[in-house]
Design an enzyme around this catalytic site. Sequence first.
Site, mmCIF file in Angstrom:
data_model
loop_
_atom_site.group_PDB
_atom_site.id
_atom_site.type_symbol
_atom_site.label_atom_id
_atom_site.label_comp_id
_atom_site.label_asym_id
_atom_site.label_seq_id
_atom_site.Cartn_x
_atom_site.Cartn_y
_atom_site.Cartn_z
ATOM 1 N N GLU A 27 4.709 40.537 -5.911
ATOM 2 C CA GLU A 27 3.387 40.335 -6.508
ATOM 3 C C GLU A 27 2.708 41.685 -6.713
ATOM 4 O O GLU A 27 2.685 42.513 -5.804
ATOM 5 C CB GLU A 27 2.540 39.467 -5.570
ATOM 6 C CG GLU A 27 1.105 39.281 -5.995
ATOM 7 C CD GLU A 27 0.308 38.534 -4.937
ATOM 8 O OE1 GLU A 27 0.528 37.316 -4.787
ATOM 9 O OE2 GLU A 27 -0.512 39.166 -4.249
ATOM 10 N N LYS B 188 1.564 25.377 -2.351
ATOM 11 C CA LYS B 188 0.333 24.666 -2.012
ATOM 12 C C LYS B 188 0.531 23.181 -2.327
ATOM 13 O O LYS B 188 0.249 22.701 -3.416
ATOM 14 C CB LYS B 188 -0.847 25.252 -2.786
ATOM 15 C CG LYS B 188 -1.177 26.685 -2.361
ATOM 16 C CD LYS B 188 -2.336 27.252 -3.164
ATOM 17 C CE LYS B 188 -2.610 28.701 -2.762
ATOM 18 N NZ LYS B 188 -3.681 29.305 -3.571
ATOM 19 N N LYS C 152 4.260 39.659 -1.124
ATOM 20 C CA LYS C 152 2.864 39.590 -1.531
ATOM 21 C C LYS C 152 2.117 40.837 -1.071
ATOM 22 O O LYS C 152 2.696 41.731 -0.449
ATOM 23 C CB LYS C 152 2.236 38.308 -0.985
ATOM 24 C CG LYS C 152 2.939 37.052 -1.539
ATOM 25 C CD LYS C 152 2.392 35.793 -0.952
ATOM 26 C CE LYS C 152 1.041 35.421 -1.524
ATOM 27 N NZ LYS C 152 1.130 35.056 -2.952
ATOM 28 N N ARG D 58 0.812 -1.220 0.000
ATOM 29 C CA ARG D 58 0.000 0.000 0.000
ATOM 30 C C ARG D 58 0.840 1.262 0.000
ATOM 31 O O ARG D 58 0.551 2.229 -0.720
ATOM 32 C CB ARG D 58 -0.940 -0.009 1.207
ATOM 33 C CG ARG D 58 -1.932 1.155 1.270
ATOM 34 C CD ARG D 58 -3.013 1.006 0.226
ATOM 35 N NE ARG D 58 -2.705 1.646 -1.051
ATOM 36 C CZ ARG D 58 -3.178 1.206 -2.207
ATOM 37 N NH1 ARG D 58 -3.944 0.137 -2.266
ATOM 38 N NH2 ARG D 58 -2.876 1.831 -3.321
ATOM 39 N N ASP E 198 -0.662 39.089 -10.718
ATOM 40 C CA ASP E 198 -1.706 38.298 -10.067
ATOM 41 C C ASP E 198 -3.085 38.600 -10.643
ATOM 42 O O ASP E 198 -3.515 39.758 -10.678
ATOM 43 C CB ASP E 198 -1.700 38.578 -8.564
ATOM 44 C CG ASP E 198 -2.566 37.604 -7.791
ATOM 45 O OD1 ASP E 198 -2.577 36.414 -8.144
ATOM 46 O OD2 ASP E 198 -3.235 38.032 -6.830
#
Length: 301
Positions: A203, A141, A173, A106, A224
């Site tokens: 960004e 992510k 950001k 597995r 963005d």
Amino acid sequence: MTEPFRPVLLPLMAEEQVRASLLEDLGRAGDITTYATIGPEKRARAALNSREDGVIAGIELARAAFRLVDPSVVFDARVGDGDRVRAGDALIRVEGPARSILSAERVALNYLMHLSGVATYTARFAAEIAHTRARVTCTRKTLPGLRAVEKFAVRLGGGSNHRFGLDDAILIKDNHIAVAGGVAAAIDAARAYAGHLVKIEVEVDNLDQMREALAARPDAILLDNMGPDLLAEAVGINRAHHGLSEADYVATAGRVVLEASGNVNLQTVRAIAETGVDFISTSKITMAATTLDIGLDVDID
């Protein structure tokens, strides 16, 4: 352009990852189903077969799963990481104590199926934009604990890697900009802090912010949530800022790199790439990839 070498996952890098997964699966008493039904003298041969077309990733992780459960299991890989396979292809053959093969099955399949799914989905994005110079790139992510191997799978699928964490590159950001007091102020502060090998990306949400960023000379600008028309305009602004012709712009090293992000999927990525941006980042290639269907089939004499 020179074809890049395939990335390599060293056995040492795979071992710690797989060891934790095996301990999670074997728990406190081991594989009690197998212990209860299969005698210790039984041996088995099995094949890990692909049931779909795809790009393979995770061979060394599968190898480590069998080796850590039982070093006597013979592991014969018929394909390598990055190979394209068809439904029905045999990927790996294993032979040894039946208990060991069934107990490792597995974990070995989980890694192979998930990472091959990431590589296969990335390859679909890469194929959509192969006629452009743009590269699809992953993000932070990723599933907790799997970032390094998911990013490895992205490269096998023809994508590129963004930063691996918060410590290997600076990405300013919108919230950083808000607190720092503006785009230029944030870039200036980052440059004063960073070492000479640390890249700085910022960004921006609109073209005015982009112009402010260009004046402050970051290494890269992330555009963005801009549509294709705005992205094409941004590429033109970047070219004009560096005083380059359209032909020279493509080949010029040292200019600001442009990355597009937001609303990226298989239906939109081609139009984004055709605007002339350098990179297209998307979490889809790691977070939305479905597993590649791979099964372990025991040979019955």
